[in-house]
Design a protein around this motif. Sequence first.
Motif, mmCIF file in Angstrom:
data_model
loop_
_atom_site.group_PDB
_atom_site.id
_atom_site.type_symbol
_atom_site.label_atom_id
_atom_site.label_comp_id
_atom_site.label_asym_id
_atom_site.label_seq_id
_atom_site.Cartn_x
_atom_site.Cartn_y
_atom_site.Cartn_z
ATOM 1 N N ASP A 182 57.948 66.822 96.620
ATOM 2 C CA ASP A 182 58.946 66.256 95.706
ATOM 3 C C ASP A 182 59.920 65.349 96.438
ATOM 4 O OD1 ASP A 182 57.725 67.770 93.797
ATOM 5 O OD2 ASP A 182 59.363 69.194 93.531
ATOM 6 N N LEU A 185 59.171 61.611 96.238
ATOM 7 C CA LEU A 185 59.124 60.932 94.941
ATOM 8 C C LEU A 185 60.027 59.700 94.858
ATOM 9 C CD1 LEU A 185 58.891 63.932 92.441
ATOM 10 C CD2 LEU A 185 57.089 62.352 93.148
ATOM 11 N N PRO A 186 61.294 59.747 95.350
ATOM 12 C CA PRO A 186 62.118 58.534 95.265
ATOM 13 C C PRO A 186 61.482 57.336 95.968
ATOM 14 C CG PRO A 186 63.494 60.431 95.739
ATOM 15 C CD PRO A 186 62.068 60.897 95.861
ATOM 16 N N LEU A 188 58.277 56.930 96.649
ATOM 17 C CA LEU A 188 57.064 56.562 95.927
ATOM 18 C C LEU A 188 57.379 55.741 94.686
ATOM 19 C CD1 LEU A 188 54.915 59.837 96.073
ATOM 20 C CD2 LEU A 188 54.276 57.598 96.987
ATOM 21 N N ASP A 189 58.359 56.191 93.922
ATOM 22 C CA ASP A 189 58.729 55.467 92.704
ATOM 23 C C ASP A 189 59.276 54.083 93.021
ATOM 24 O OD1 ASP A 189 57.906 57.572 91.169
ATOM 25 O OD2 ASP A 189 59.915 58.387 90.832
ATOM 26 N N GLN A 190 60.062 53.987 94.093
ATOM 27 C CA GLN A 190 60.595 52.695 94.485
ATOM 28 C C GLN A 190 59.465 51.734 94.851
ATOM 29 O OE1 GLN A 190 62.977 52.660 98.059
ATOM 30 N NE2 GLN A 190 64.083 50.839 97.445
ATOM 31 N N ARG A 192 56.222 51.978 93.870
ATOM 32 C CA ARG A 192 55.369 51.717 92.705
ATOM 33 C C ARG A 192 55.983 50.713 91.737
ATOM 34 N NH1 ARG A 192 54.050 58.101 91.687
ATOM 35 N NH2 ARG A 192 52.184 58.257 92.986
ATOM 36 N N THR A 193 57.302 50.714 91.630
ATOM 37 C CA THR A 193 57.964 49.876 90.619
ATOM 38 C C THR A 193 58.608 48.628 91.200
ATOM 39 O OG1 THR A 193 60.059 51.112 90.846
ATOM 40 C CG2 THR A 193 58.461 51.912 89.218
#
Length: 255
Positions: A182, A185-186, A188-190, A192-193
């Motif tokens: 977990d 996640l920050p 990864l999201d950064q 991916r987007t």
Amino acid sequence: MSHDTGLGLAAVVVLPLLVVLAVVASRLASLRHSKGIVTAALRATVQLAVVGAIVGFALQSIWGTLGFILVMMTVATITSARRIRHVAVVPGQYAHCAVAIGGGAAVVLLILILPGVVPRNPESILPMGGIIVGGAMNATTLAGRRLMAEYGNRFGEFEAGLSIGLMPPDAFRLVAGPVAGDALLPALDQTRTVGLVTLPGAFVGMVLGGASPTAAAALQLVVLIGLLAAGSLAILITTELLARSPLPDGRTVSS
């Protein structure tokens, strides 16, 4: 009105309003971070003013740059260890965080700097070092807190694992290890987007400075992948060090 004047107005009027907004939201949501928000804003103001003066000296030599990165790692270690200790006190926590943050950041920076992906000069190494160290710190903090909270929540399962012959490190990994991811996640999201939800600072800064969008995108890609690598290494090291530590009684751990 000049750009500097507008920035001064923002600092005097807009930024305090944003702090008030954050405090009000924190209180309404019972986040218990009202004081922390104010303290963080004040510290950031003072620290950036001081750092602005110090960075000029650090950029004058490679040794000054490396020394400043070492200071970054030290502060990151203290910050991360204190955050984790709010959940549980583990012997050697400061050393664990130093190894996780320093190890994750050092490996990535060496891979980027030695082949020349990041130019071997203070002006390039210092900001990249700050970004990577910061990412490793965030991953270490989130992983440490999440791991220890899960260990406390599932302490009965941890003891059950010991009762059937598992060694403490194996029992810890079994009950707490899966949640360590977990912490990534920050980042990864950064990644991916990027370009769709956010335009990160390195990209925007280079474009505003006159660089081509292609060159800016290449640098931003290096930063994002570097953060993923540093974060993954920091999480791995944090998990393994905690698994091998003398753990506290899980019933004393804060969730």
